[in-house]
Each structure stands twice: as structure tokens, then as C-alpha cells.
Design a protein around this motif. Structure first.
Motif, PDB file in Angstrom:
ATOM      1  N   GLY A  15       0.797  -1.193   0.000  1.00  0.00           N
ATOM      2  CA  GLY A  15       0.000   0.000   0.000  1.00  0.00           C
ATOM      3  C   GLY A  15       0.840   1.258   0.000  1.00  0.00           C
ATOM      4  O   GLY A  15       1.719   1.437  -0.837  1.00  0.00           O
TER       5      GLY A  15
ATOM      6  N   MET B  27      -8.807   1.195  -0.033  1.00  0.00           N
ATOM      7  CA  MET B  27      -9.888   1.975  -0.622  1.00  0.00           C
ATOM      8  C   MET B  27     -10.222   3.236   0.177  1.00  0.00           C
ATOM      9  O   MET B  27     -10.758   4.201  -0.376  1.00  0.00           O
TER      10      MET B  27
ATOM     11  N   CYS C  69      -6.694   2.576  -6.132  1.00  0.00           N
ATOM     12  CA  CYS C  69      -7.265   1.857  -4.985  1.00  0.00           C
ATOM     13  C   CYS C  69      -8.373   0.920  -5.457  1.00  0.00           C
ATOM     14  O   CYS C  69      -9.139   1.258  -6.360  1.00  0.00           O
TER      15      CYS C  69
END
Length: 178
Positions: A1, A30, A52
Motif C-alpha cells: 500500500g 480503498m 485503490c
């Protein structure tokens, strides 16, 4: 991420970080897209919604968007990270090296800054420059305020009209005297 963002950011900001070898493994969660965030790394920026996806791995099973759609997001993620790498006098490359046949997380980003990095001023030089540029406030007219613990002629602490020791009064130039 977002750990990949931090790695690129560190490489860009720290002259002593002369090499970067990055293999991004995860897309940002997200939550960044839901907040309508914009990622900025180096001189490049992009919207979180572009990279995302909903989904996650749970006990070796993917739940979320179909994986064939996720691959396109991952390629965009790698391209954006690559664009964010700043190498003024160095070099960078963005390549695919297949290390996982089952997955598509085979993007690698390599970059280098020249070594040795430009010399930074020492702490002493920085402090000296700070002193040269410092502005010392002018003292108010009249006698300076008494120092902490100054005794009155009778041997007691100097006190103000309200009975508080002068040493604890704030002074507009010297600040609180504690």
C-alpha cells in the motif's frame, strides 16, 4: 500500500539515499479513494481512486473485485510510483521481472542518485549561519527587569503591586521569567 509511497518519498528527499530498489506488493486501501485523496510524490501527483480497489486477501483467498481487473490497477500503481521518483543527475528504470507466476506483482522500480551526495553544512556551520541571521530584540528603555531571585534592599524577593514576585511576571521582550 502506501509504504511504497514512503519509500519513494525517502529516496527523493534524502541525498544519502543513493539507491532505490522497489517491488510494490500491495495497492493502497480503498479508504484513500473514499476520502478523495490525491497522492503526491516528487513532482508527480495522481488521484487515489486511480489505484485503490476494494478487496483483500484472507487466508490465501482473494475477496473483492475480480483479480483480472486488479492487475490493471496494479500496473497503474507501478507507473505512478515510477513517475514520482526524482533523479536529477541519476537514472531510473521501470521493469517487469517475473518472480511470481500466479500473481502479477512483478513490477520493479530501480533508481540511483550520484554518490557521494552533495556535502551538507555541518551543525556548527548551520548554527553560525543562524546566529548571523538572527534578529535580537531591542531591550526596552530603562532598567532591565530583575533577574529571578533578585533580592529587595530588605533582603526579601522583589514583589509587584499585586504581591507576585517580579521574576514571575511576563515581559514583552524577555518573555515569562521562570
Amino acid at each position: 500500500g502506501t509504504l511504497s509511497l514512503r519509500a519513494v518519498e525517502m529516496f527523493n528527499r534524502h541525498p544519502s539515499a543513493c539507491l532505490l530498489a522497489l517491488k510494490p506488493c500491495c495497492l493502497p486501501p480503498m479508504v484513500h479513494a473514499q476520502r478523495k485523496e490525491k497522492f503526491v510524490i516528487g513532482s508527480h501527483s495522481f488521484l487515489a481512486k486511480d489505484v485503490c480497489v476494494r478487496g483483500r486477501w484472507n487466508k490465501a483467498k482473494w475477496t473483492g473485485m475480480p483479480r483480472e481487473h486488479v492487475e490493471a490497477y496494479f500496473k497503474k500503481w507501478g507507473a505512478h510510483l515510477f513517475k514520482g521518483v526524482d533523479v536529477a543527475d541519476g537514472a531510473k528504470s521501470h521493469t517487469t521481472i517475473v518472480v511470481q507466476n500466479v500473481h502479477w506483482q512483478n513490477v520493479f522500480i530501480f533508481a540511483e542518485h550520484p554518490w557521494p551526495p552533495p556535502e551538507e553544512p555541518s551543525e556548527k556551520e548551520t548554527a553560525q549561519k543562524g546566529l548571523e541571521n538572527a534578529k535580537v530584540p531591542e531591550a526596552p528603555a530603562g532598567d532591565p527587569p530583575p533577574a529571578f531571585g533578585t533580592l529587595a534592599p530588605d533582603g526579601g524577593m522583589l514583589k509587584s503591586i499585586d504581591g507576585e514576585p517580579e521574576a514571575f511576571k511576563a515581559n514583552p521582550v524577555y518573555g515569562p521569567r521562570i
